[in-house]
Design an enzyme around this catalytic site. Structure first.
Site, PDB file in Angstrom:
ATOM      1  N   ASP A 187      40.402  29.593 -67.723  1.00 31.36           N
ATOM      2  CA  ASP A 187      41.657  28.857 -67.770  1.00 31.36           C
ATOM      3  C   ASP A 187      42.845  29.768 -68.120  1.00 31.36           C
ATOM      4  O   ASP A 187      42.742  30.582 -69.046  1.00 31.36           O
ATOM      5  CB  ASP A 187      41.525  27.767 -68.839  1.00 31.36           C
ATOM      6  CG  ASP A 187      42.642  26.762 -68.825  1.00 31.36           C
ATOM      7  OD1 ASP A 187      42.753  26.013 -67.845  1.00 31.36           O
ATOM      8  OD2 ASP A 187      43.415  26.715 -69.813  1.00 31.36           O
TER       9      ASP A 187
ATOM     10  N   ASP B 138      30.997   7.043 -65.092  1.00 31.08           N
ATOM     11  CA  ASP B 138      30.631   6.572 -66.426  1.00 31.08           C
ATOM     12  C   ASP B 138      29.214   6.012 -66.372  1.00 31.08           C
ATOM     13  O   ASP B 138      28.856   5.343 -65.409  1.00 31.08           O
ATOM     14  CB  ASP B 138      31.629   5.485 -66.852  1.00 31.08           C
ATOM     15  CG  ASP B 138      31.313   4.921 -68.221  1.00 31.08           C
ATOM     16  OD1 ASP B 138      30.611   5.608 -68.996  1.00 31.08           O
ATOM     17  OD2 ASP B 138      31.760   3.794 -68.515  1.00 31.08           O
TER      18      ASP B 138
ATOM     19  N   GLU C 103      42.005  31.438 -63.380  1.00 29.61           N
ATOM     20  CA  GLU C 103      43.141  30.578 -63.041  1.00 29.61           C
ATOM     21  C   GLU C 103      44.414  31.279 -63.496  1.00 29.61           C
ATOM     22  O   GLU C 103      44.527  31.656 -64.662  1.00 29.61           O
ATOM     23  CB  GLU C 103      43.021  29.217 -63.734  1.00 29.61           C
ATOM     24  CG  GLU C 103      44.071  28.252 -63.226  1.00 29.61           C
ATOM     25  CD  GLU C 103      44.684  27.350 -64.286  1.00 29.61           C
ATOM     26  OE1 GLU C 103      45.274  26.338 -63.918  1.00 29.61           O
ATOM     27  OE2 GLU C 103      44.604  27.683 -65.486  1.00 29.61           O
TER      28      GLU C 103
ATOM     29  N   ASP D  86      31.612   2.766 -71.452  1.00 31.67           N
ATOM     30  CA  ASP D  86      32.748   2.943 -72.372  1.00 31.67           C
ATOM     31  C   ASP D  86      34.032   3.330 -71.624  1.00 31.67           C
ATOM     32  O   ASP D  86      35.055   3.608 -72.238  1.00 31.67           O
ATOM     33  CB  ASP D  86      32.423   3.969 -73.470  1.00 31.67           C
ATOM     34  CG  ASP D  86      32.245   5.380 -72.926  1.00 31.67           C
ATOM     35  OD1 ASP D  86      32.267   5.549 -71.678  1.00 31.67           O
ATOM     36  OD2 ASP D  86      32.092   6.318 -73.738  1.00 31.67           O
TER      37      ASP D  86
ATOM     38  N   ASP E 119      33.970  25.832 -67.236  1.00 37.97           N
ATOM     39  CA  ASP E 119      35.395  26.045 -67.412  1.00 37.97           C
ATOM     40  C   ASP E 119      35.588  26.611 -68.818  1.00 37.97           C
ATOM     41  O   ASP E 119      35.181  25.986 -69.796  1.00 37.97           O
ATOM     42  CB  ASP E 119      36.104  24.689 -67.272  1.00 37.97           C
ATOM     43  CG  ASP E 119      37.523  24.824 -66.784  1.00 37.97           C
ATOM     44  OD1 ASP E 119      38.202  25.769 -67.220  1.00 37.97           O
ATOM     45  OD2 ASP E 119      37.954  23.974 -65.997  1.00 37.97           O
TER      46      ASP E 119
ATOM     47  N   ASP F 117      30.841  10.728 -67.927  1.00 41.42           N
ATOM     48  CA  ASP F 117      30.020  11.498 -68.858  1.00 41.42           C
ATOM     49  C   ASP F 117      28.961  12.313 -68.110  1.00 41.42           C
ATOM     50  O   ASP F 117      28.843  12.234 -66.884  1.00 41.42           O
ATOM     51  CB  ASP F 117      29.377  10.556 -69.889  1.00 41.42           C
ATOM     52  CG  ASP F 117      28.803   9.310 -69.227  1.00 41.42           C
ATOM     53  OD1 ASP F 117      28.085   9.469 -68.222  1.00 41.42           O
ATOM     54  OD2 ASP F 117      29.103   8.185 -69.678  1.00 41.42           O
TER      55      ASP F 117
ATOM     56  N   HIS G 174      42.329  19.207 -60.708  1.00 43.25           N
ATOM     57  CA  HIS G 174      42.701  18.178 -61.697  1.00 43.25           C
ATOM     58  C   HIS G 174      44.144  18.283 -62.166  1.00 43.25           C
ATOM     59  O   HIS G 174      44.594  17.450 -62.947  1.00 43.25           O
ATOM     60  CB  HIS G 174      41.751  18.293 -62.897  1.00 43.25           C
ATOM     61  CG  HIS G 174      41.940  19.588 -63.635  1.00 43.25           C
ATOM     62  ND1 HIS G 174      41.616  20.813 -63.075  1.00 43.25           N
ATOM     63  CD2 HIS G 174      42.455  19.862 -64.858  1.00 43.25           C
ATOM     64  CE1 HIS G 174      41.920  21.767 -63.936  1.00 43.25           C
ATOM     65  NE2 HIS G 174      42.427  21.216 -65.020  1.00 43.25           N
ATOM     66  N   ASP G 175      44.859  19.319 -61.760  1.00 44.69           N
ATOM     67  CA  ASP G 175      46.275  19.482 -62.142  1.00 44.69           C
ATOM     68  C   ASP G 175      47.209  19.171 -60.986  1.00 44.69           C
ATOM     69  O   ASP G 175      48.428  19.341 -61.112  1.00 44.69           O
ATOM     70  CB  ASP G 175      46.547  20.938 -62.559  1.00 44.69           C
ATOM     71  CG  ASP G 175      45.811  21.340 -63.825  1.00 44.69           C
ATOM     72  OD1 ASP G 175      45.515  20.462 -64.660  1.00 44.69           O
ATOM     73  OD2 ASP G 175      45.547  22.545 -63.984  1.00 44.69           O
TER      74      ASP G 175
ATOM     75  N   ASN H  42      27.681   4.610 -69.420  1.00 49.55           N
ATOM     76  CA  ASN H  42      27.359   3.708 -70.539  1.00 49.55           C
ATOM     77  C   ASN H  42      28.427   2.649 -70.804  1.00 49.55           C
ATOM     78  O   ASN H  42      28.455   2.042 -71.856  1.00 49.55           O
ATOM     79  CB  ASN H  42      27.102   4.526 -71.809  1.00 49.55           C
ATOM     80  CG  ASN H  42      28.333   5.305 -72.239  1.00 49.55           C
ATOM     81  OD1 ASN H  42      29.324   5.373 -71.493  1.00 49.55           O
ATOM     82  ND2 ASN H  42      28.297   5.889 -73.418  1.00 49.55           N
TER      83      ASN H  42
HETATM   84  O1  TEU Z   1      46.445  24.744 -66.262  1.00 46.64           O
HETATM   85  C1  TEU Z   1      47.399  25.744 -66.280  1.00 46.64           C
HETATM   86  C2  TEU Z   1      48.768  25.459 -65.790  1.00 46.64           C
HETATM   87  O2  TEU Z   1      49.636  26.233 -66.090  1.00 46.64           O
HETATM   88  C3  TEU Z   1      49.189  24.332 -64.955  1.00 46.64           C
HETATM   89  O3  TEU Z   1      48.510  24.136 -63.804  1.00 46.64           O
HETATM   90  C4  TEU Z   1      49.296  23.122 -65.792  1.00 46.64           C
HETATM   91  O4  TEU Z   1      48.330  22.182 -65.401  1.00 46.64           O
HETATM   92  C5  TEU Z   1      50.619  22.445 -65.681  1.00 46.64           C
HETATM   93  O5  TEU Z   1      50.597  21.574 -64.602  1.00 46.64           O
HETATM   94  C6  TEU Z   1      51.807  23.310 -65.631  1.00 46.64           C
HETATM   95  O6  TEU Z   1      52.936  22.566 -65.215  1.00 46.64           O
HETATM   96  C7  TEU Z   1      45.306  24.881 -67.041  1.00 46.64           C
HETATM   97  C8  TEU Z   1      44.427  23.671 -66.890  1.00 46.64           C
HETATM   98  O7  TEU Z   1      43.969  23.599 -65.562  1.00 46.64           O
HETATM   99  C9  TEU Z   1      45.184  22.465 -67.323  1.00 46.64           C
HETATM  100  O8  TEU Z   1      44.493  21.273 -67.096  1.00 46.64           O
HETATM  101  C10 TEU Z   1      45.495  22.636 -68.790  1.00 46.64           C
HETATM  102  O9  TEU Z   1      46.319  21.605 -69.229  1.00 46.64           O
HETATM  103  C11 TEU Z   1      46.167  23.980 -69.087  1.00 46.64           C
HETATM  104  O10 TEU Z   1      45.584  25.074 -68.404  1.00 46.64           O
HETATM  105  C12 TEU Z   1      46.062  24.292 -70.556  1.00 46.64           C
HETATM  106  O11 TEU Z   1      44.751  24.615 -70.888  1.00 46.64           O
HETATM  107 CA    CA Z   2      30.756   7.071 -70.736  1.00 46.01          CA
END
Ligand code: TEU
Ligand code: CA
Length: 558
Positions: free
Chosen positions: A202, A24, A253, A28, A101, A32, A326-327, A26
């Site tokens: 995605d 971050d 993905e 908030d 992405d 960013d 991130h998932d 700023n």
């Molecule tokens: O994720 C696709 C996906 O099917 C999974 O990995 C999902 O995160 C979930 O855990 C299923 O149980 C992609 C993105 O990486 C994710 O962050 C998004 O939420 C999703 O697509 C929708 O755009």
């Molecule tokens: Ca910020």
């Protein structure tokens, strides 16, 4: 790194930035673009080649940017288009590349197309989405959303349902409509003109649905939209329109992709994608309710999966290599051992295991610091739409007891990765001066970037060394992969071979001491390439391995 040669991304290492949780600037409480710019020198020091930036487009943030309402705008929370242009320039100035992405299986329901589409059945944009009449007051079919509950939402104005494979604020685009496809390609070209170097697409294997949208068994519509009938045609078309003449890197993905499909998607002669993210290996340990159940798993399961992907994409196609994103939960908590005595050593072992395989390695922010999973005290601390929706589905209905669900969210949930990067031991780990949008890690005082940078034996410097190695050693990029001792439940070992060179990679995945006999004939000498214990001494033919010990040896027969 330059994009002149077609395969430039094969020798690259990618680093994923999830901007909301990176830095971050700023106060908030939300990461960013200026924050990313501030940390570019850090990434340059690490040595990564490509930055993959999770979505930064305008979005109501129902799914943290994976619900885009304007593909040519920047989310105000993240900054402005000027900030983006500067970021891209600063990345290029440091000889790095930027991968965007791109989320085009669905848009946000706040996208102008959808607002138009739902205004009337005769709207010019109606057919941009997938609308159906209900069946006797019920949704058009029984498909379930990836985030739980039905995949259909009723629209009062036009008295029809629209399909959303994810949240209800994420309506699926109708790819059968050529206008939709052209819009997508135009958007992508617009970013290419800005100078971006590639895309991470995605859930791109969901875009082609089987006509008629047949009922699924137990609500499982996946057989009718995953790797659907026109998917190869669409990807080939996209490649021709956007990627082919620009030397972009295209990463797809793909949940539930198998090696047979992946070979087609990544065959260079077919011009579809360069590599795909598969999911099989990050689903080990899923139980009865998928990620919401925790099942003990054996190393042999993981080896079986990764070995299969290596074998099948060895000659043709290309693998992407990742432990986390991130998932996913944090790599060291999931595949290593995050107890303090083993955290650093096992994080390094995992790094070797992944970076030495054949493919392009991806590092998720904080992985290079050995960041761990975070236990949230209450469901109210969670921010992830998936966790919050599934909590309602499973706990409120009494299907999974609350403590079991919370434990599964800790083991497998997406918020683990979304906890901010810890930069130092000041308040909030230096992520923000304000109130962070999600709780920071309880361990930021010890596990942070500053500590890593001050310690030559840190996880960070180990990653740096692996990245450097890859830039100099062709064998790491192009060498043939061969799995060894497939049945061994504790040791993950393989060789890479290029011309006359042989590298042996051995990883002890346990906290116990192990012995490993080198199964190669006529080898009587070895040179150490990298090890996670500093006092490793080459002994042949039997290698004694300490807890989570890993070693890479170049084998010689003199
Ligand atoms: O994720 C696709 C996906 O099917 C999974 O990995 C999902 O995160 C979930 O855990 C299923 O149980 C992609 C993105 O990486 C994710 O962050 C998004 O939420 C999703 O697509 C929708 O755009
Ligand atoms: Ca910020």
């Amino acid at each position: 790194m330059n994009r002149q040669n077609k395969d430039w991304w094969k020798s690259a290492v990618v680093y994923q930035v999830y901007p909301r949780s990176f830095q971050d600037s700023n106060g908030d409480g939300i990461g960013d673009l200026k924050g990313v710019i501030r940390r570019l020198d850090y990434l340059r020091t690490l040595g990564v080649d490509i930055i993959w930036l999770s979505p930064v487009y305008t979005s109501p943030n129902d799914d943290n940017g994976y619900d885009i309402s304007d593909y040519r705008g920047i989310m105000p929370e993240f900054g402005t288009m000027e900030d983006f242009d500067l970021l891209l320039q600063e990345i290029h100035n440091r000889d790095m590349k930027l991968v965007m992405d791109m989320v085009v299986n669905h848009t946000s329901d706040e996208h102008a197309w959808f607002q138009e589409a739902k205004s009337s059945k005769t709207s010019a944009f109606r057919d941009y989405y997938i609308w159906r009449k209900g069946k006797e007051g019920m949704p058009p079919n029984n498909w379930l959303s990836m985030f739980g509950g039905t995949a259909w939402e009723y629209d009062e104005t036009t008295e029809e349902y629209y399909l959303h494979l994810f949240g209800k604020k994420q309506p699926d685009l109708n790819w059968e409509n050529k206008k939709v496809r052209n819009e997508v390609y135009d958007i992508m070209k617009w970013w290419v003109n800005k100078g971006v170097d590639g895309f991470r697409m995605d859930v791109i294997n969901f875009i082609s649905k089987v006509p008629g949208l047949p009922e699924g068994i137990d609500g499982n519509g996946k057989p009718y939209y995953e790797n659907g009938p026109r998917i190869h045609e669409y990807l080939h078309e996209m490649n021709g329109e956007v990627a082919e003449n620009n030397c972009l890197v295209m990463i797809g993905e793909m949940p539930d992709v198998h090696t047979e499909d992946a070979l087609l998607y990544t065959d260079p002669n077919r011009n579809e994608l360069d590599m795909v993210f598969s999911f099989e290996h990050v689903e080990v340990g899923y139980g009865k309710y998928g990620k919401w159940s925790v099942r003990p798993w054996a190393l042999t399961e993981l080896k079986e999966i990764l070995g299969k992907w290596q074998d099948e994409l060895n000659e043709k196609g290309w693998n992407s290599l990742y432990w986390s994103n991130h998932d996913q939960p944090r790599a060291v908590s999931r595949f290593g051992d995050d107890r303090e005595q083993y955290r650093v050593i096992s994080a390094k072992m995992l790094a070797v295991c992944l970076h030495m395989m054949k493919g392009t390695p991806f590092i998720y922010q904080g992985e290079e610091l050995g960041m761990t999973n975070t236990r949230f005290a209450s469901i109210h601390d969670h921010r992830d739409i998936e966790i919050l929706t599934e909590y309602k589905e499973y706990c409120k209905q009494g299907i999974i007891p609350e403590d079991e669900f919370m434990n599964a969210a800790y083991e497998h949930g997406r918020d683990n990765a979304r906890v901010p990067v810890a930069w130092d031991d000041t308040a909030n780990g230096g992520f923000t001066d304000g109130e962070p949008w999600i709780k920071v890690s309880g361990q930021y005082k010890t596990i942070n970037a500053r500590n890593n940078l001050e310690d030559p034996g840190s996880v960070f410097y180990f990653y740096k060394k692996l990245i450097e190695l890859r830039h100099h050693e062709k064998i790491m990029v192009h060498g043939d992969f061969r799995m060894l001792c497939r049945e061994d439940e504790d040791i993950f070992a393989y060789t890479r071979r290029l011309d006359k060179k042989i590298w042996l990679i051995v990883c002890n995945f346990t906290c116990k001491s192990k012995r490993f006999t080198v199964p190669l004939e006529h080898i009587n000498e070895a040179r150490l390439i990298i090890a996670n214990y500093t006092d490793f001494k080459v002994q042949l033919p039997e290698i004694k391995l300490r807890p989570y010990e890993t070693v890479v040896l170049e084998m010689h027969n003199n």
